[in-house]
Write a protein that holds these residues in place. Structure first.
Motif, PDB file in Angstrom:
ATOM      1  N   SER A 234       0.870  -1.168   0.000  1.00 51.86           N
ATOM      2  CA  SER A 234       0.000   0.000   0.000  1.00 51.86           C
ATOM      3  C   SER A 234       0.908   1.219   0.000  1.00 51.86           C
ATOM      4  O   SER A 234       1.445   1.609   1.031  1.00 51.86           O
ATOM      5  CB  SER A 234      -0.864  -0.038   1.263  1.00 51.86           C
ATOM      6  OG  SER A 234      -1.558   1.156   1.389  1.00 51.86           O
ATOM      7  N   SER A 347      -9.949  -1.880   9.968  1.00 47.92           N
ATOM      8  CA  SER A 347      -8.906  -2.008  10.981  1.00 47.92           C
ATOM      9  C   SER A 347      -8.870  -0.846  11.971  1.00 47.92           C
ATOM     10  O   SER A 347      -8.087  -0.867  12.909  1.00 47.92           O
ATOM     11  CB  SER A 347      -7.541  -2.114  10.283  1.00 47.92           C
ATOM     12  OG  SER A 347      -7.305  -0.948   9.530  1.00 47.92           O
ATOM     13  N   GLN A 414      -5.469   3.617  13.587  1.00 46.66           N
ATOM     14  CA  GLN A 414      -5.160   2.364  12.886  1.00 46.66           C
ATOM     15  C   GLN A 414      -4.699   1.314  13.892  1.00 46.66           C
ATOM     16  O   GLN A 414      -3.960   1.621  14.833  1.00 46.66           O
ATOM     17  CB  GLN A 414      -4.051   2.624  11.849  1.00 46.66           C
ATOM     18  CG  GLN A 414      -3.495   1.393  11.167  1.00 46.66           C
ATOM     19  CD  GLN A 414      -4.447   0.800  10.118  1.00 46.66           C
ATOM     20  OE1 GLN A 414      -5.603   0.522  10.431  1.00 46.66           O
ATOM     21  NE2 GLN A 414      -3.976   0.630   8.914  1.00 46.66           N
ATOM     22  N   TYR A 416      -3.038  -2.780  14.245  1.00 42.75           N
ATOM     23  CA  TYR A 416      -2.301  -3.774  13.462  1.00 42.75           C
ATOM     24  C   TYR A 416      -2.352  -5.148  14.121  1.00 42.75           C
ATOM     25  O   TYR A 416      -2.253  -5.272  15.333  1.00 42.75           O
ATOM     26  CB  TYR A 416      -0.829  -3.369  13.344  1.00 42.75           C
ATOM     27  CG  TYR A 416      -0.601  -2.116  12.535  1.00 42.75           C
ATOM     28  CD1 TYR A 416      -0.642  -2.152  11.138  1.00 42.75           C
ATOM     29  CD2 TYR A 416      -0.358  -0.890  13.155  1.00 42.75           C
ATOM     30  CE1 TYR A 416      -0.431  -1.000  10.387  1.00 42.75           C
ATOM     31  CE2 TYR A 416      -0.154   0.258  12.413  1.00 42.75           C
ATOM     32  CZ  TYR A 416      -0.190   0.205  11.031  1.00 42.75           C
ATOM     33  OH  TYR A 416       0.011   1.329  10.295  1.00 42.75           O
ATOM     34  N   ILE A 431      -1.997  -6.575   3.236  1.00 44.83           N
ATOM     35  CA  ILE A 431      -1.794  -5.241   2.672  1.00 44.83           C
ATOM     36  C   ILE A 431      -0.906  -4.486   3.652  1.00 44.83           C
ATOM     37  O   ILE A 431      -1.302  -4.261   4.799  1.00 44.83           O
ATOM     38  CB  ILE A 431      -3.137  -4.491   2.532  1.00 44.83           C
ATOM     39  CG1 ILE A 431      -4.074  -5.252   1.581  1.00 44.83           C
ATOM     40  CG2 ILE A 431      -2.912  -3.061   2.058  1.00 44.83           C
ATOM     41  CD1 ILE A 431      -5.465  -4.629   1.459  1.00 44.83           C
ATOM     42  N   VAL A 432       0.279  -4.131   3.206  1.00 42.39           N
ATOM     43  CA  VAL A 432       1.201  -3.463   4.130  1.00 42.39           C
ATOM     44  C   VAL A 432       1.650  -2.132   3.537  1.00 42.39           C
ATOM     45  O   VAL A 432       2.041  -2.065   2.365  1.00 42.39           O
ATOM     46  CB  VAL A 432       2.434  -4.348   4.421  1.00 42.39           C
ATOM     47  CG1 VAL A 432       3.348  -3.671   5.437  1.00 42.39           C
ATOM     48  CG2 VAL A 432       2.000  -5.716   4.925  1.00 42.39           C
ATOM     49  N   TYR A 437       7.228   0.909   3.610  1.00 44.78           N
ATOM     50  CA  TYR A 437       7.840   2.092   2.972  1.00 44.78           C
ATOM     51  C   TYR A 437       8.418   3.095   3.962  1.00 44.78           C
ATOM     52  O   TYR A 437       9.201   3.946   3.587  1.00 44.78           O
ATOM     53  CB  TYR A 437       6.867   2.766   1.983  1.00 44.78           C
ATOM     54  CG  TYR A 437       5.637   3.408   2.574  1.00 44.78           C
ATOM     55  CD1 TYR A 437       5.709   4.605   3.272  1.00 44.78           C
ATOM     56  CD2 TYR A 437       4.386   2.818   2.407  1.00 44.78           C
ATOM     57  CE1 TYR A 437       4.579   5.201   3.795  1.00 44.78           C
ATOM     58  CE2 TYR A 437       3.242   3.394   2.923  1.00 44.78           C
ATOM     59  CZ  TYR A 437       3.340   4.594   3.624  1.00 44.78           C
ATOM     60  OH  TYR A 437       2.224   5.171   4.150  1.00 44.78           O
TER      61      TYR A 437
HETATM   62  O1  S5P Z   1      -9.807  -1.273   7.183  1.00 47.86           O
HETATM   63  C1  S5P Z   1      -8.938  -0.842   6.439  1.00 47.86           C
HETATM   64  C2  S5P Z   1      -9.095  -0.832   5.060  1.00 47.86           C
HETATM   65  C3  S5P Z   1      -8.062  -0.343   4.259  1.00 47.86           C
HETATM   66  S1  S5P Z   1      -8.220  -0.488   2.564  1.00 47.86           S
HETATM   67  N1  S5P Z   1      -7.782  -0.366   6.951  1.00 47.86           N
HETATM   68  C4  S5P Z   1      -6.769   0.118   6.174  1.00 47.86           C
HETATM   69  O2  S5P Z   1      -5.758   0.497   6.721  1.00 47.86           O
HETATM   70  N2  S5P Z   1      -6.917   0.154   4.804  1.00 47.86           N
HETATM   71  C5  S5P Z   1      -5.887   0.711   3.932  1.00 47.86           C
HETATM   72  O3  S5P Z   1      -4.692  -0.031   4.087  1.00 47.86           O
HETATM   73  C6  S5P Z   1      -5.520   2.170   4.249  1.00 47.86           C
HETATM   74  O4  S5P Z   1      -6.248   3.061   3.451  1.00 47.86           O
HETATM   75  C7  S5P Z   1      -4.050   2.214   3.957  1.00 47.86           C
HETATM   76  O5  S5P Z   1      -3.860   2.578   2.597  1.00 47.86           O
HETATM   77  C8  S5P Z   1      -3.546   0.818   4.127  1.00 47.86           C
HETATM   78  C9  S5P Z   1      -2.832   0.559   5.442  1.00 47.86           C
HETATM   79  O6  S5P Z   1      -1.655   1.282   5.533  1.00 47.86           O
HETATM   80  P1  S5P Z   1      -0.601   1.080   6.737  1.00 47.86           P
HETATM   81  O7  S5P Z   1       0.447   2.114   6.474  1.00 47.86           O
HETATM   82  O8  S5P Z   1      -1.343   1.326   8.030  1.00 47.86           O
HETATM   83  O9  S5P Z   1      -0.084  -0.326   6.613  1.00 47.86           O
END
Ligand code: S5P
Length: 465
Positions: A234, A347, A414, A416, A431-432, A437
């Motif tokens: 991502s 998430s 967010q 994880y 999806i990471v 990055y």
């Molecule tokens: O529930 C979700 C759905 C999506 S699509 N939670 C998310 O985090 N995403 C997407 O996944 C979000 O828009 C971001 O582009 C990616 C997670 O990014 P990270 O940097 O937190 O891994």
């Protein structure tokens, strides 16, 4: 009652289910046998116990046991009808009191018939036999209602036990096919599942690719296989130079690139040209995470026109089904070779999606398989992920965001889950974003995510057969 009638009645009380289920052993099965509710149907229960008795009438045994919980009330009724004593073991270890392992009165050297609802691999039957044998009880015969395995009988025989069953999964498929109670697709899926188990060869996701009904889902599965990767990057980077510089480092590791095209600074269509070149050069698919969520007429325009013309270059997009199935019609009507992932759960802390919404999204997805390749979903822990995965039918992928090497959260809501937990519990792809990055060595980090996720994925699929 004969076998056919039994099967039809079990189907009627929803004891035979089709979908995608993770069994206790970790096997992902296209069907599930759940006989727990039989106790609530006295006539059926009566007929089943008669059939069990008939099945073992020429066997020699002094006492009877049923494996808790499902088979215990059934065994109690069989014991009552045969006027033989019942014994049983606790499902949970008793930690207080006199700690008696086997409940009921018996003498060492008695022969015991073991009743269970279902046999899958046969392994748990052996464990039960051994624990009873330790108490001086002799076990020779098992009788089950459904043999859902391909080789449980053979397995038990090799260990010196006999298995009797009222019906097998093959009987079930034959009867339901004759009565038009199962689709051709499902029938084939179950048959292949049983065959594969016998061969102990194919891994699950290869089979999924064979069954997916959507060319883009197939393409994604096949690319995963080919590249040996289930990593989706991502790349939420605004600066174009940085964007492509990271892509040069991680392009080989990923199966798909997820973009948020509207965050790219100084956007013009050259960006898309370059992006498409990269996707060909490094062989990954393009997935625009636009999260369409408006009425059909609006999403139609958002998807096809404007400055981004998403429909022209992104194989997949995301959809919030909040406005209902008409979004899918608005997006994909008249368009071919494009597909979507529906947001089934999220998430972020405190998001508004509940179980009923998730279920509904999956239901609508199932009905639109030509334009839906799977679901975006998240679980805070493995149990939650498993629960979600169980709802998703085979042939659809579960993509999971909110994934890092370790569990955690960020400052903006967010959360994880760890890579291993996500994949172990059912995510097909992870999806990471920042986990890769934002790290110093993006290339190495991408490799690490890719290897961890893929190894876990393959090991789960191997164990499935
Ligand atoms: O529930 C979700 C759905 C999506 S699509 N939670 C998310 O985090 N995403 C997407 O996944 C979000 O828009 C971001 O582009 C990616 C997670 O990014 P990270 O940097 O937190 O891994």
């Amino acid at each position: 009652m004969n076998k056919e009638k039994l099967i039809l009645q079990l189907k009627e009380i929803d004891a035979i289910k089709f979908g995608s289920f993770i069994l206790k052993s970790g096997i992902i099965s296209p069907f599930y046998i759940d006989l727990r509710d039989i106790v609530s149907y006295p006539l059926l229960l009566d007929a089943i116990t008669d059939m069990l008795i008939e099945n073992v009438q020429d066997k020699e045994f002094d006492i009877i046991t049923g494996i808790p919980y499902t088979a215990l009330p059934i065994a109690a009724l069989v014991a009552y009808k045969l006027n033989k004593p019942l014994i049983y073991t606790r499902k949970e270890e008793k930690v207080y009191g006199i700690g008696k392992k086997v409940i009921g009165n018996f003498k060492k050297g008695v022969k015991c018939l073991v009743i269970d609802d279902v046999i899958t691999t046969g392994e748990s039957k052996i464990e039960i036999a051994q624990s009873l044998e330790k108490e001086g009880i002799i076990i020779t015969d098992f009788v089950v209602i459904v043999d859902r395995s391909a080789n449980g009988e053979k397995f038990l025989k090799e260990k010196g036990y006999q298995l009797h069953s009222l019906i097998t999964i093959q009987n079930i498929i034959t009867t339901l096919t004759e009565h038009n109670l199962i689709s051709k697709y499902k029938q084939k899926e179950v048959e292949v599942f049983i065959q594969n188990k016998q061969k102990e060869a194919k891994v699950g996701f290869l089979q999924q690719a064979d069954f997916s009904h959507n060319p883009l889902t197939k393409k994604l599965y096949n690319l995963m296989k080919e590249k040996e990767s289930n990593l989706i990057l991502s790349l939420d980077i605004e600066n174009q130079e940085d964007f492509f510089s990271i892509l040069d480092k991680v392009g080989n590791e990923i199966v798909m690139l997820k973009t948020h095209i509207d965050i790219i600074k100084c956007f013009n269509y050259d960006f898309i040209k370059k992006l498409t070149e990269y996707s060909l050069k490094y062989d990954f698919l393009l997935f625009e995470d636009r999260k369409f969520a408006d009425i059909g007429n609006t999403v139609r325009m958002q998807y096809r026109s404007g400055i981004y013309k998403i429909c022209d270059w992104a194989e997949f997009v995301t959809v919030h089904l909040i406005a209902g199935a008409s979004i899918l019609k608005g997006l994909f009507d008249g368009i071919s070779n494009r597909s979507s992932f529906l947001l089934a759960s999220m998430s972020t802390k405190g998001n508004l999606i509940n179980d009923a919404y998730t279920r509904k999204v999956i239901e609508i997805g199932k009905d639109h398989k030509e334009v839906v390749s799977g679901f975006i979903g998240f679980g805070q822990n493995e149990d939650e992920v498993r629960k979600l995965k169980r709802k998703i039918p085979s042939g659809f992928l579960l993509l999971m965001p909110g994934v890092k090497l370790e569990k955690g959260s960020d400052a903006l809501g967010q959360t994880y889950i760890s890579v291993k937990s996500a994949v172990r519990a059912g995510a097909d792809c992870i999806i990471v974003g920042r986990g890769i990055y934002q790290q110093r060595d993006t290339k190495e980090m991408a490799k690490l995510y890719r290897d961890t996720a893929w190894n876990e994925y393959v090991s789960i699929q191997r164990n499935a057969y």
